[in-house]
Design a protein around this motif. Structure first.
Motif, PDB file in Angstrom:
ATOM      1  N   ASP A   1      28.241  36.029  38.689  1.00  0.00           N
ATOM      2  CA  ASP A   1      27.115  35.105  38.705  1.00  0.00           C
ATOM      3  C   ASP A   1      25.856  35.961  38.662  1.00  0.00           C
ATOM      4  O   ASP A   1      25.388  36.459  39.675  1.00  0.00           O
ATOM      5  N   GLY A   2      25.359  36.171  37.473  1.00  0.00           N
ATOM      6  CA  GLY A   2      24.183  37.016  37.301  1.00  0.00           C
ATOM      7  C   GLY A   2      24.542  38.331  36.635  1.00  0.00           C
ATOM      8  O   GLY A   2      25.686  38.584  36.272  1.00  0.00           O
TER       9      GLY A   2
ATOM     10  N   LEU B   1      35.530  43.335  45.110  1.00  0.00           N
ATOM     11  CA  LEU B   1      34.171  43.301  44.553  1.00  0.00           C
ATOM     12  C   LEU B   1      33.246  42.443  45.400  1.00  0.00           C
ATOM     13  O   LEU B   1      32.076  42.800  45.618  1.00  0.00           O
ATOM     14  N   ARG B   2      33.740  41.325  45.881  1.00  0.00           N
ATOM     15  CA  ARG B   2      32.920  40.483  46.765  1.00  0.00           C
ATOM     16  C   ARG B   2      32.564  41.245  48.038  1.00  0.00           C
ATOM     17  O   ARG B   2      31.439  41.151  48.529  1.00  0.00           O
ATOM     18  N   GLY B   3      33.523  41.986  48.552  1.00  0.00           N
ATOM     19  CA  GLY B   3      33.277  42.784  49.749  1.00  0.00           C
ATOM     20  C   GLY B   3      32.243  43.876  49.534  1.00  0.00           C
ATOM     21  O   GLY B   3      31.588  44.317  50.479  1.00  0.00           O
ATOM     22  N   ARG B   4      32.070  44.275  48.304  1.00  0.00           N
ATOM     23  CA  ARG B   4      31.079  45.298  47.971  1.00  0.00           C
ATOM     24  C   ARG B   4      29.742  44.669  47.547  1.00  0.00           C
ATOM     25  O   ARG B   4      28.868  45.367  47.042  1.00  0.00           O
ATOM     26  N   GLY B   5      29.634  43.363  47.720  1.00  0.00           N
ATOM     27  CA  GLY B   5      28.353  42.702  47.499  1.00  0.00           C
ATOM     28  C   GLY B   5      28.130  42.125  46.121  1.00  0.00           C
ATOM     29  O   GLY B   5      27.019  41.685  45.814  1.00  0.00           O
ATOM     30  N   HIS B   6      29.140  42.094  45.261  1.00  0.00           N
ATOM     31  CA  HIS B   6      28.969  41.536  43.926  1.00  0.00           C
ATOM     32  C   HIS B   6      29.254  40.039  43.964  1.00  0.00           C
ATOM     33  O   HIS B   6      30.147  39.589  44.674  1.00  0.00           O
TER      34      HIS B   6
ATOM     35  N   VAL C   1      32.462  35.022  40.667  1.00  0.00           N
ATOM     36  CA  VAL C   1      32.807  33.596  40.704  1.00  0.00           C
ATOM     37  C   VAL C   1      34.232  33.340  40.191  1.00  0.00           C
ATOM     38  O   VAL C   1      34.744  32.248  40.327  1.00  0.00           O
ATOM     39  N   GLY C   2      34.832  34.299  39.608  1.00  0.00           N
ATOM     40  CA  GLY C   2      36.212  34.098  39.131  1.00  0.00           C
ATOM     41  C   GLY C   2      36.702  35.218  38.284  1.00  0.00           C
ATOM     42  O   GLY C   2      36.078  36.177  38.013  1.00  0.00           O
TER      43      GLY C   2
END
Length: 120
Positions: free
Chosen positions: A30-31, A111-116, A119-120
């Motif tokens: 997202d972005g 990746l979410r844990g690293r701040g990115h 969304v899927g």
């Protein structure tokens, strides 16, 4: 008979090769990606790829499928080898798909844990 075994072995090798596909997942962001994104993606994919317990689970599913298939093959058609081959393929495919999905999930959560913003 030999042809069946050769085809089955080739199919199992193909399934094993596909099991790593989840670790190569390219997520949707997202972005715009940050400057650290590619390095983080490489690290997360390596983390997912190194989860060898998923490969062991795939082998276990193949063995279990072979056992069940042999029993059903004996009962149904009197050919336990054919049933074992079919069961091993079914178990292997199921295990490989499951392993791929788990590896993909690892890439996303890493990746979410690293701040990115994945969304899927």
């Amino acid at each position: 008979m030999r042809t069946k075994i050769t085809i089955s072995t080739a199919m199992l090798a193909l399934v094993a090769a596909c099991a790593d596909s989840g670790a190569n997942y390219q997520p949707i962001l997202d972005g715009a990606p940050t400057p650290a994104y590619q390095a983080d993606l490489d690290a997360c994919q390596a983390l997912a790829r190194n989860q060898t317990q998923f490969d062991e689970d795939t082998i276990a599913a193949s063995v279990l499928g072979a056992g069940v298939g042999a029993v059903l093959g004996e009962v149904d058609s009197g050919d336990p080898l054919e049933g074992a081959i079919a069961g091993a393929l079914a178990g292997g495919v199921s295990g490989a798909v499951d392993a791929s999905e788990k590896r993909e999930s690892i890439v996303i959560e890493c990746l979410r844990g690293r701040g990115h913003r994945v969304v899927g």
